[in-house]
Design a protein around this motif. Structure first.
Motif, mmCIF file in Angstrom:
data_model
loop_
_atom_site.group_PDB
_atom_site.id
_atom_site.type_symbol
_atom_site.label_atom_id
_atom_site.label_comp_id
_atom_site.label_asym_id
_atom_site.label_seq_id
_atom_site.Cartn_x
_atom_site.Cartn_y
_atom_site.Cartn_z
ATOM 1 N N ALA A 71 0.793 -1.322 0.122
ATOM 2 C CA ALA A 71 0.091 -0.053 0.072
ATOM 3 C C ALA A 71 1.083 1.292 0.047
ATOM 4 N N GLU A 72 1.773 1.405 0.817
ATOM 5 C CA GLU A 72 2.788 2.489 0.856
ATOM 6 C C GLU A 72 3.480 2.678 -0.356
ATOM 7 N N VAL A 73 4.084 1.498 -1.139
ATOM 8 C CA VAL A 73 4.697 1.716 -2.479
ATOM 9 C C VAL A 73 3.743 2.405 -3.636
ATOM 10 N N ALA A 74 2.570 1.760 -3.353
ATOM 11 C CA ALA A 74 1.247 2.317 -4.240
ATOM 12 C C ALA A 74 1.311 3.772 -4.112
ATOM 13 N N ALA A 75 1.057 4.215 -3.009
ATOM 14 C CA ALA A 75 0.880 5.549 -2.595
ATOM 15 C C ALA A 75 1.886 6.439 -3.283
ATOM 16 N N ARG A 76 3.135 5.978 -2.840
ATOM 17 C CA ARG A 76 4.354 7.010 -3.215
ATOM 18 C C ARG A 76 4.407 6.804 -4.740
ATOM 19 N N LEU A 77 3.937 5.996 -5.455
ATOM 20 C CA LEU A 77 4.213 5.860 -6.844
ATOM 21 C C LEU A 77 2.970 6.558 -7.465
ATOM 22 N N ARG A 78 1.866 6.772 -6.731
ATOM 23 C CA ARG A 78 0.549 7.304 -7.318
ATOM 24 C C ARG A 78 0.164 6.324 -8.365
ATOM 25 N N LEU A 79 0.097 5.051 -8.131
ATOM 26 C CA LEU A 79 -0.243 4.026 -9.087
ATOM 27 C C LEU A 79 -1.374 3.161 -8.457
ATOM 28 N N PRO A 80 -2.284 2.553 -9.244
ATOM 29 C CA PRO A 80 -3.370 1.911 -8.583
ATOM 30 C C PRO A 80 -2.583 0.512 -7.795
ATOM 31 N N ALA A 81 -3.050 0.011 -6.949
ATOM 32 C CA ALA A 81 -2.476 -1.060 -6.093
ATOM 33 C C ALA A 81 -2.327 -2.323 -7.001
ATOM 34 N N VAL A 82 -3.043 -2.488 -7.777
ATOM 35 C CA VAL A 82 -2.801 -3.803 -8.804
ATOM 36 C C VAL A 82 -1.723 -3.496 -9.778
ATOM 37 N N VAL A 83 -1.513 -2.528 -10.089
ATOM 38 C CA VAL A 83 -0.273 -2.094 -11.150
ATOM 39 C C VAL A 83 0.934 -2.255 -10.112
ATOM 40 N N THR A 84 0.868 -1.617 -8.943
ATOM 41 C CA THR A 84 2.169 -1.962 -8.136
ATOM 42 C C THR A 84 2.288 -3.355 -7.757
ATOM 43 N N LYS A 85 1.385 -4.028 -7.550
ATOM 44 C CA LYS A 85 1.647 -5.579 -7.130
ATOM 45 C C LYS A 85 2.115 -6.119 -8.343
ATOM 46 N N ILE A 86 1.970 -5.999 -9.626
ATOM 47 C CA ILE A 86 2.312 -6.424 -10.905
ATOM 48 C C ILE A 86 3.928 -6.118 -10.784
ATOM 49 N N LEU A 87 4.330 -4.630 -10.682
ATOM 50 C CA LEU A 87 5.758 -4.494 -10.796
ATOM 51 C C LEU A 87 6.571 -5.137 -9.701
ATOM 52 N N LEU A 88 5.907 -5.247 -8.317
ATOM 53 C CA LEU A 88 6.502 -5.893 -7.235
ATOM 54 C C LEU A 88 6.756 -7.343 -7.547
ATOM 55 N N SER A 89 5.530 -8.086 -8.350
ATOM 56 C CA SER A 89 5.897 -9.403 -8.334
ATOM 57 C C SER A 89 6.770 -9.669 -9.441
ATOM 58 N N ASP A 90 6.948 -8.991 -10.486
ATOM 59 C CA ASP A 90 8.026 -9.028 -11.335
ATOM 60 C C ASP A 90 9.365 -9.030 -10.486
ATOM 61 N N LEU A 91 9.475 -8.241 -9.738
ATOM 62 C CA LEU A 91 10.917 -7.928 -8.828
ATOM 63 C C LEU A 91 10.853 -9.188 -8.003
ATOM 64 N N VAL A 92 9.958 -9.516 -7.519
ATOM 65 C CA VAL A 92 9.827 -10.933 -6.546
ATOM 66 C C VAL A 92 10.398 -12.263 -7.506
#
Length: 125
Positions: A71-92
């Protein structure tokens, strides 16, 4: 118009917000490969993926230098949570970020937890 950072190639307009559509950031994907919740904890592993990271992935990785929530990463990026989850899952998937389920005590329906998250997000924005 101002940019988000000196190394960031994505433009941000103070009135309009992010000028690149979220589906472009996620390459049209709508589901992360790694299941995550808003309260999941993420942190960089110190391992960098092979090849060059795109600007969005690099920005996400930079935000994971200390333990933080999705949630904090999404807020700092100003992106929807699902898009942030996709970017994070790529990094995972690439081994650059570790994601952990939230503490069972951090029940997302608990009003105290929700208030804490809201206060943290308001401080960031």
């Amino acid at each position: 118009m101002t940019t988000l950072g000196t190394d960031d190639e994505h433009w941000f307009d103070d009135a309009a917000g992010r000028l690149i559509r979220p589906y472009t950031v996620s390459n049209g994907r709508t589901e992360p490969t790694t299941p995550m919740e808003l309260l999941s904890m993420v942190i960089a592993t110190g391992c960098h993926p092979h090849g060059q990271l795109g600007p969005d992935h690099a920005q996400v990785l930079g935000l994971c230098g200390t333990v933080t929530t999705v949630a904090e990463v999404a807020a700092r990026l100003r992106l929807p949570a699902v898009v942030t989850k996709i970017l994070l899952s790529d990094l995972v998937d690439w081994g650059a970020v570790d994601a952990r389920s939230p503490d069972p005590m951090a029940n997302a329906s608990n009003p105290a937890v929700l208030e804490t998250i809201l206060n943290a997000l308001q401080r960031r924005l």
